[in-house]
Write an enzyme that holds these catalytic residues in place. Structure first.
Site, mmCIF file in Angstrom:
data_model
loop_
_atom_site.group_PDB
_atom_site.id
_atom_site.type_symbol
_atom_site.label_atom_id
_atom_site.label_comp_id
_atom_site.label_asym_id
_atom_site.label_seq_id
_atom_site.Cartn_x
_atom_site.Cartn_y
_atom_site.Cartn_z
ATOM 1 N N ARG A 160 30.299 30.205 46.180
ATOM 2 C CA ARG A 160 31.746 29.746 46.101
ATOM 3 C C ARG A 160 32.203 30.403 47.396
ATOM 4 O O ARG A 160 32.325 31.521 47.412
ATOM 5 C CB ARG A 160 32.479 30.046 45.010
ATOM 6 C CG ARG A 160 32.235 31.518 44.319
ATOM 7 C CD ARG A 160 33.523 31.869 43.614
ATOM 8 N NE ARG A 160 33.792 33.082 43.698
ATOM 9 C CZ ARG A 160 34.836 33.825 43.129
ATOM 10 N NH1 ARG A 160 35.144 33.498 42.109
ATOM 11 N NH2 ARG A 160 35.156 35.218 43.525
ATOM 12 N N ASP A 211 40.873 39.438 35.116
ATOM 13 C CA ASP A 211 39.939 38.145 34.844
ATOM 14 C C ASP A 211 39.671 38.113 33.437
ATOM 15 O O ASP A 211 39.529 36.734 33.156
ATOM 16 C CB ASP A 211 38.633 38.028 35.802
ATOM 17 C CG ASP A 211 39.023 37.855 37.232
ATOM 18 O OD1 ASP A 211 40.052 37.140 37.744
ATOM 19 O OD2 ASP A 211 38.239 38.461 38.305
ATOM 20 N N HIS A 241 40.151 48.876 42.120
ATOM 21 C CA HIS A 241 41.117 48.116 42.728
ATOM 22 C C HIS A 241 42.610 48.761 42.163
ATOM 23 O O HIS A 241 43.703 49.072 42.747
ATOM 24 C CB HIS A 241 41.033 46.826 42.548
ATOM 25 C CG HIS A 241 42.007 45.714 42.873
ATOM 26 N ND1 HIS A 241 41.596 44.414 43.225
ATOM 27 C CD2 HIS A 241 43.363 45.630 43.029
ATOM 28 C CE1 HIS A 241 42.718 43.857 43.626
ATOM 29 N NE2 HIS A 241 43.762 44.620 43.492
ATOM 30 N N GLN A 291 33.534 47.741 43.845
ATOM 31 C CA GLN A 291 34.434 47.176 42.866
ATOM 32 C C GLN A 291 34.639 48.050 41.832
ATOM 33 O O GLN A 291 35.669 47.993 41.216
ATOM 34 C CB GLN A 291 33.871 45.732 42.354
ATOM 35 C CG GLN A 291 34.978 44.858 41.655
ATOM 36 C CD GLN A 291 34.145 44.024 40.879
ATOM 37 O OE1 GLN A 291 33.400 44.036 40.020
ATOM 38 N NE2 GLN A 291 34.682 42.634 41.155
HETATM 39 C C1 NOJ Z 1 37.375 40.672 40.691
HETATM 40 C C2 NOJ Z 1 38.372 39.459 41.465
HETATM 41 O O1 NOJ Z 1 37.896 39.033 42.496
HETATM 42 C C3 NOJ Z 1 39.880 39.810 41.323
HETATM 43 O O2 NOJ Z 1 40.493 38.644 41.528
HETATM 44 C C4 NOJ Z 1 40.395 40.449 40.172
HETATM 45 O O3 NOJ Z 1 41.494 40.874 39.848
HETATM 46 C C5 NOJ Z 1 39.276 41.611 39.536
HETATM 47 N N1 NOJ Z 1 38.069 41.178 39.824
HETATM 48 C C6 NOJ Z 1 39.671 42.044 38.265
HETATM 49 O O4 NOJ Z 1 39.247 41.209 37.219
#
Ligand code: NOJ
Length: 798
Positions: A342, A491, A641, A687
């Site tokens: 994607r 998510d 994040h 991540q």
């Molecule tokens: C990865 C996703 O790309 C991002 O949009 C999302 O905020 C985080 N996962 C946390 O779910």
């Protein structure tokens, strides 16, 4: 255990042991062509999108994990022994050969010493040409003459990822290769735009274009038949799988060196011919490499710091910015994890990434902002995942590709699937990003620019922002808190019609960012209207979301609070507490308390956990998060994040030591010597890092394309070092550990230089006692100085 080190002089990460537990990647290409490359030269290239303009193939989730790649083989034509310049794929014993990989800014260098032959392969994509250059040097360190064959190898991919992975009964007969004028051309019969070429800056002695001819039956890249036999087979074919191998025989006297340049490019043979002429001249290769170095030097010069923290300097001055820029250019589409299935922009991801690079890449930031505004509905929400091309008339008018494998294309009407697919946070991030762009560039007219909505109509940028805020104001639940809709930032938290504390805090934050803009623009009516809205949102936050010791995370559709003391699982969540403070909605006392709870319940020396205790039982009122293994991803990992949000919150509270404790825990640099645990790259944020509820606690996963890069950069530069912008000018407001005696920052802003010297004689964590600009006392934000001037700001903390 460590596998490499930072080389700050050359701005490279040096991998000294190639048998790293996982691939350590790098990104080549800064515009349209991109290669994702591992420290073993494994990886793949694409042009603009990894979904439907793939160039070389990647076997995702394969064994070994990064095949095939862009390889150079060497063969001793006397003994028949052969090896590769990168350790893989031939993988000579590490007792007999030494290897090094240097990942630099948009280039990777592979070095090998074997059997008294020193070989080097540098891969990079020049700033202005869509070609990957393989600059190969081979030196004979032997006392006798050596006869060698040099072979290139890469495997072409079908254009579309779906073509490459399915319906091979059709697609295998749709691609062909040919060799003429020293150039291999790879074509896809059905697609007039899909041509790639491969050539060298020399006359080759042999070639192979048919993959299976080069590799041979029941073999793989580690022992290709053509290399073993010392002879390419001159193969081409219409149909089948294709590769690009050129063979060149060289004879090297003792001490002599040969330089061979290979070129993998986008376009037909004719284009290949032009590029071949250009880069057959090695001085043009050197010039292109210097151009790439200059490109990055100019960017890095926008913000350089010198602090008592070497790891922070290394990461902020080079690697974190590099990672953040990479995210803005390639969003989330191409890595060894996101393999291109994607593409398009993730609305919230790109809106956040862009915020961090307005100073180093204003043009790309503007482009991304406009694309995001075009992906906004007139109701004010963002399309969660979209292709900018959908809203670009030139792209739209192109005839859709008629591929032999049917790849469904959505009609414009199918793009809008209604609120059920709307994420409640997506567009809220954009408000601060637009403001940041204007603060950086001074382009206040940008607010007045007209941009189309994704569905119908158009409005000024300013009006777009109003609609974002109005949408969130309308989308509230029974407690007045913003609805979670399909999901918010998380998510996997799908509150099924419930309410999200995080989104209400984000709404409050976005409103305040917007209010600064409307005050700056003199829009008094809006100041009044949105101040009232902010007051209402702030009141709801304080009345409905406080749980006694920290803030809840949300309320399910059935009215159950999550992130509450009363919950057995998912009792404390990071995002809502950090944002209660970052947004300014939390009162001073609650702000301190909730961040103390974050420290007490979520902190670990590997970083801050997203939630504690992690969920062990599926509960669809809470969402998919409850179906993820404990300690992984959103269910109680150290999600990188949101970690910097906690650092920013601590800076707001004036607790510099705590902010640094959080920064240090996550910092990849600090995990360089414990790779047996961390596994992932020490130069890139991942991540997530596996959390304490999982046996692999501390293992990093999914490097590179993550919002952690931008936010960690923002936390370090704008909040810990405290150098940030307001509409009124430059602010210096550091929040550092008390034992920092001072630091310096060199910042470029609107074509002027600022040398910022911060002194901390009283050993405080926050507070500014005095400030001078070019020797004159100043207070408040410093307005932009004349273009071309060099200025000095001296700040004394206290
Ligand atoms: C990865 C996703 O790309 C991002 O949009 C999302 O905020 C985080 N996962 C946390 O779910």
């Amino acid at each position: 255990m460590k596998y490499g080190r930072f080389d700050n002089v050359n701005k490279e990460y040096v991998i000294e042991r190639p048998d790293v537990p996982v691939s350590w990647t790098n990104y080549l290409g800064v515009k349209d062509m991109c290669t994702v490359i591992s420290h073993n030269a494994g990886g793949y290239s694409f042009y603009k999108t990894a979904q439907y303009h793939r160039i070389t193939r990647f076997r995702q989730n394969g064994v070994p994990l990064d095949r095939p790649g862009h390889y150079v083989y060497l063969r001793d034509d006397d003994s028949g022994d052969y090896w590769s310049v990168s350790w893989q794929p031939v993988a000579k014993s590490l007792d007999k050969a030494s290897y090094e990989c240097r990942h630099g800014l948009s280039y990777s260098k592979f070095l090998c010493n074997y059997d008294r032959i020193r070989a080097e392969q540098v891969l990079f994509i020049p700033v202005d040409d869509d070609v990957e250059l393989w600059d190969v040097r081979i030196r004979n360190d032997d006392s006798k003459e050596r006869k060698l064959s040099v072979f290139s190898y890469c495997e072409f991919s079908f254009h579309h990822i779906d073509m490459d992975n399915q319906n091979l009964q059709m697609s295998l007969y749709a691609a062909g290769s040919s060799f003429e004028d020293g150039i291999i051309e790879y074509d896809l019969f059905y697609d007039p735009d899909a041509y790639h070429y491969f050539c060298g800056g020399f006359e080759p002695d042999g070639f192979d274009c048919v993959r299976d001819r080069f590799i041979g039956p029941y073999r793989d890249e580690s022992n290709p038949l053509a290399v073993e036999e010392g002879r390419c087979g001159g193969s081409t074919e219409l149909g089948g799988n294709h590769c690009a191998s050129l063979q060149k025989k060289i004879v090297l006297a003792p001490g002599a060196e040969a330089r061979l340049v290979f070129m993998l490019g986008v376009g037909r043979r004719k284009k290949g011919g032009e590029i071949r002429r250009k880069y057959s001249d090695p001085s043009n290769v050197d010039r292109a490499f210097d151009g790439l170095k200059r490109y990055w030097r100019t960017k890095l010069e926008a913000f350089q710091c010198s602090t008592p923290h070497e790891g922070l300097d290394t990461m902020v001055n080079t690697w974190t910015l590099y990672q953040a820029e990479t995210c803005v250019v390639w969003s989330r589409f191409a890595s060894f994890i996101e393999v291109g299935g994607r593409t398009g922009l993730g609305y919230r991801d790109t809106a956040q990434d862009t915020m961090s690079v307005c100073h180093t890449n204003p043009a790309k930031s503007r482009q991304r902002i406009v694309e995001l505004l075009q992906g906004q509905s007139k109701d004010g929400y963002g399309l969660h995942l979209f292709e900018p091309g959908w809203f670009n008339p030139a792209e739209k008018s192109k005839k859709p590709l008629k591929s032999p494998t049917v790849v469904p294309q959505p009609d414009s009407a199918d793009i809008f699937t209604g609120l059920k697919d709307v994420c409640s946070d997506d567009a809220l991030w954009l408000v601060a990003t637009v403001c940041e762009y204007v603060k950086e560039t001074g382009d206040r007219d940008f607010f007045a620019e007209t941009v189309n909505f994704a569905d119908s109509g158009k409005a000024s940028v300013y009006e777009h922002l109003r609609r974002i805020l109005d949408f969130s104001a309308r989308q509230t639940g029974p407690h007045g808190v913003c609805k979670g809709l399909r999901a918010d930032w998380n998510d996997c938290l799908n509150l099924g019609g419930g309410e999200s504390a995080l989104v209400s805090f984000l709404h409050y934050w976005a409103l305040n960012e917007f209010l600064e803009a409307s005050e700056f623009l003199g829009r008094t009516k809006d100041v009044k209207k949105y101040s009232a809205m902010a007051a209402k949102v702030g009141k709801v936050c304080e009345e409905k979301l406080w749980d006694g010791e920290w803030y809840i995370r949300g309320i399910t559709a059935k009215g159950k609070k999550i992130g509450s003391r009363k919950n057995a699982e998912g009792r404390v969540h990071l995002e809502s507490n950090a944002w209660a403070v970052v947004s300014g909605a939390a009162s001073a006392d609650r702000a301190r308390k909730c961040m103390d709870a974050v420290d007490e319940h979520l902190y670990s020396p590997n970083g801050i956990h997203l939630v504690w205790p992690s969920y062990s039982k599926p509960d669809d009122d809470i969402g998919y998060v409850t179906r993820v293994y404990r300690g992984i991803k959103e269910n109680g990992s150290i999600f990188s994040h949101p970690n910097p949000w906690a650092m920013i919150a601590e800076c707001r509270l004036g607790r510099g030591k705590k902010a640094m404790k959080f920064y240090d825990a996550l910092l990849p640099y600090n995990h360089n010597d414990r790779i047996e645990i961390r596994q992932a790259e020490p130069y890139s944020y991942c991540q997530f890092v596996v959390g304490r509820d999982h046996p692999a606690f501390g293992r990093g996963r999914h490097p590179w394309l993550t919002g952690s890069a931008g936010w960690n950069y923002v936390a370090a530069t704008r909040h810990i070092l405290g150098v940030r912008l307001s509409f009124g000018g430059l602010i210096v407001d550091p929040c550092v550990p008390a034992d920092w005696k001072g630091f310096e920052v060199n910042r470029k802003w609107r074509n002027a230089d600022y040398r910022i010297v911060v002194k901390n004689p009283d050993g405080v964590e926050k507070g500014v006692k005095s400030m001078t600009l070019n020797g004159r006392p100043v207070s408040g934000p410093i307005p932009a100085q004349k273009k071309g001037t060099a200025n000095e700001i001296v700040v004394v903390m206290g």
